[in-house]
Design an enzyme around this catalytic site. Structure first.
Site, PDB file in Angstrom:
ATOM      1  N   TRP A 428      42.879 103.917  15.017  1.00 25.56           N
ATOM      2  CA  TRP A 428      43.451 102.842  16.163  1.00 25.56           C
ATOM      3  C   TRP A 428      43.094 101.990  14.919  1.00 25.56           C
ATOM      4  O   TRP A 428      43.312 100.983  14.821  1.00 25.56           O
ATOM      5  CB  TRP A 428      42.687 103.303  17.006  1.00 25.56           C
ATOM      6  CG  TRP A 428      42.268 101.984  17.433  1.00 25.56           C
ATOM      7  CD1 TRP A 428      42.533 101.670  18.593  1.00 25.56           C
ATOM      8  CD2 TRP A 428      41.421 100.709  18.048  1.00 25.56           C
ATOM      9  NE1 TRP A 428      42.856 100.410  19.267  1.00 25.56           N
ATOM     10  CE2 TRP A 428      41.896  99.631  18.528  1.00 25.56           C
ATOM     11  CE3 TRP A 428      40.505 100.842  16.734  1.00 25.56           C
ATOM     12  CZ2 TRP A 428      41.113  98.755  19.067  1.00 25.56           C
ATOM     13  CZ3 TRP A 428      39.992  99.807  17.110  1.00 25.56           C
ATOM     14  CH2 TRP A 428      40.216  98.414  18.147  1.00 25.56           C
ATOM     15  N   TYR A 432      44.655  98.265  13.508  1.00 23.55           N
ATOM     16  CA  TYR A 432      44.269  97.364  13.847  1.00 23.55           C
ATOM     17  C   TYR A 432      43.824  96.658  12.369  1.00 23.55           C
ATOM     18  O   TYR A 432      44.794  95.498  12.848  1.00 23.55           O
ATOM     19  CB  TYR A 432      42.897  97.157  14.767  1.00 23.55           C
ATOM     20  CG  TYR A 432      42.428  96.201  15.010  1.00 23.55           C
ATOM     21  CD1 TYR A 432      43.086  95.128  16.294  1.00 23.55           C
ATOM     22  CD2 TYR A 432      40.954  95.627  14.520  1.00 23.55           C
ATOM     23  CE1 TYR A 432      42.543  94.298  16.901  1.00 23.55           C
ATOM     24  CE2 TYR A 432      41.155  94.391  14.623  1.00 23.55           C
ATOM     25  CZ  TYR A 432      41.669  93.870  15.915  1.00 23.55           C
ATOM     26  OH  TYR A 432      41.140  92.978  16.690  1.00 23.55           O
ATOM     27  N   ASP A 448      45.393 103.388  21.447  1.00 23.85           N
ATOM     28  CA  ASP A 448      44.909 101.896  22.131  1.00 23.85           C
ATOM     29  C   ASP A 448      44.707 102.500  23.454  1.00 23.85           C
ATOM     30  O   ASP A 448      45.851 102.579  24.485  1.00 23.85           O
ATOM     31  CB  ASP A 448      44.634 100.398  22.059  1.00 23.85           C
ATOM     32  CG  ASP A 448      43.825  99.907  22.470  1.00 23.85           C
ATOM     33  OD1 ASP A 448      43.047  99.338  22.153  1.00 23.85           O
ATOM     34  OD2 ASP A 448      45.123  99.163  23.617  1.00 23.85           O
TER      35      ASP A 448
END
Length: 500
Positions: A428, A432, A448
């Site tokens: 994640w 990101y 997410d």
């Protein structure tokens, strides 16, 4: 990019904004080159030739139009051009990298040999690295003379010319004007401040972009007031640190963002404007992205992929924000900025007004060096757990040692693998960072919580199947989905039911 003359001429005749910055038209009857949206009378077809870049038009003897101002055209997105490395080099040139460096240093910066860079650049842009850099310096100087009251000496230095004499000679040779003559033409209404306009290809979902930034705004570093976004920034150049503030306003009727910079940022104007372009994804082609995403993009056309003023900052934000609410993460980041960020000089704060209920802009975000050296007790006082402290410090040391590059020109697959090798950074966080710091359009943080909820998917395999059709624009899809998730929460709707 192969330019079809008939298609290009139709775009010029219709002033089609979708093609703004995609090519320039040289007009033989006037000797100038224009943007496709230029408001002058449409030239005859036989007088028009078309060029992918401003540098290519100038190489063929054309001067920039003083009305449509080619220097204001939006640039390319990172996925627009097949040669990502060539575009990365062009972006660095746009941001003033070659003011104090040569082609060898530029090639080393993006990780290729000088010979390979020259070959890539010529293949993608039809001009040499030096020709492109010279045009960008001249266009920046033209912009500074037109839009600011900076002394000619400062304009020459900010644009990357070694001396005023050299600047005068090149400007006269290429554009047939002296700096003072060019300034005289633009003197009416010129304000004594650093105000610029950056174009984009409409539509732009400014409200959605501003909402994304507002939810994550860190006190002391950022402010969102109505339709305006402001923040601090610090840029190192020439062995000095230049700190100040930037203010962004949307002028929809002209399809531009109006940028106001602190006077302290005058020596680093190209770098500051480059950061704004990345933050707001001004090189985006919404006609391509929205068409590919189909129904997902129909509710909010022109959604941008929020970028970053600094890649390391995004990395720290992502680590701090793991498994905690955004509001809590903002408080922790604000405390870190207070203890480790460089205080804004008083001169940089002059003239700033603080919106009601918001904290004043006081600090730049901490550098990698500062957070690498910050003691454990300072992290604890800011509310950072011991595990996250180790992760932030490991990332900070890697960035400070230039072992990990979090700028947009870095190779995303390699960088994601390097990030995941750091203890405490999972998929994640890495995805990101790839989305926002690297501007990678196909990054997707599939684990997410909000994305899973709004899509109604529980497994990794299910998420991959659900999102495969959105490639190579899955990062934009993620922004759309987060936007939908927040809207459903505000409406009090059952998110899982809506997803179904």
């Amino acid at each position: 990019m192969e330019l079809d003359p008939d298609t290009c001429y139709k775009a010029v005749a219709s002033h089609d904004r979708r093609f703004d910055g995609r090519f320039f038209v040289g007009v033989s009857s006037t000797g100038v080159y224009c943007r496709p949206i230029c408001a002058v009378r449409t030239p005859k077809r036989e007088n028009c030739t078309f060029y992918e870049t401003a540098a290519a038009a100038e190489k063929h003897g054309f001067r920039p139009c003083l009305r449509c101002r080619p220097e204001l055209a939006p640039g390319h997105g990172l996925a627009d051009i097949s040669g990502r490395l060539a575009q990365a080099a062009a972006t660095l040139i746009d941001e003033g990298f070659m003011a104090g460096a040569g082609v060898a240093q530029l090639a080393a910066r993006i990780g290729v040999t000088e010979r390979h860079l020259r070959r890539l650049f010529d293949a993608e842009f039809g001009v040499s690295v030096h020709e492109y850099a010279q045009t960008q310096k001249l266009l920046l100087a033209k912009r500074l003379l037109t839009d600011t009251a900076l002394p000619v000496t400062e304009v020459a230095l900010a644009a990357g010319f070694g001396s005023v004499r050299r600047f005068n000679d090149v400007l006269k040779e290429r554009y047939g004007l002296t700096p003072l003559a060019m300034r005289k033409r633009a003197a009416d209404g010129m304000a004594d401040r650093l105000v610029f306009e950056l174009g984009y290809r409409p539509p732009m979902a400014w409200g959605a972009l501003l909402g994304f930034l507002a939810v994550r705004a860190v006190d002391g570093i950022e402010q969102c007031d109505g339709e305006v976004y402001s923040r601090t920034l610090s840029i190192e150049a020439g062995g000095r640190c230049h700190a100040g503030c930037v203010r962004l306003e949307h002028v929809a009727r002209r399809a531009v963002l109006r940028i106001t910079l602190s006077g302290a940022l005058a020596p680093v104007i190209p770098q500051a404007l480059g950061k704004v372009r990345r933050l707001c994804d001004l090189g985006c082609r919404p006609d391509i992205v929205d068409a590919h995403l189909g129904e997902l993009a129909a509710r909010t056309p022109g959604m941008r992929l929020p970028g970053a003023f600094d890649g390391f900052e995004i990395g720290v934000r992502a680590i701090v924000g793991q498994v905690i609410p955004v509001v809590q993460a903002r408080r922790i980041l604000a405390r870190l900025a207070q203890v480790a960020g460089e205080p804004l000089p008083e001169a940089a704060q002059a003239g700033l007004t603080t919106p009601a209920g918001q904290a004043p802009l006081t600090h730049a975000f901490p550098t990698a060096q500062a957070l690498a050296a910050l003691p454990d007790e300072a992290y604890r006082a800011a509310g950072v757990t011991a595990a996250k402290t180790r992760t932030i410090r490991a990332l900070a040391r890697s960035v400070a040692a230039h072992e990990i590059d979090l700028d947009p020109h870095a190779p995303p697959e390699v960088t994601v693998a390097q990030l995941r090798a750091i203890d405490g950074i999972g998929d994640w966080t890495a995805q990101y960072v790839a989305m926002r710091a690297l501007g990678w359009p196909d990054a997707f943080p599939g684990t997410d919580y909000a994305l899973r909820k709004v899509l109604g998917v529980d497994t990794v395999r299910g998420m991959q199947a659900k999102t495969a059709g959105w490639a190579p624009w899955r990062a934009y899809a993620a922004i759309h989905l987060w936007h939908r998730y927040e809207a459903l929460k505000l409406q009090g709707s059952d998110i899982e039911e809506q997803a179904a």
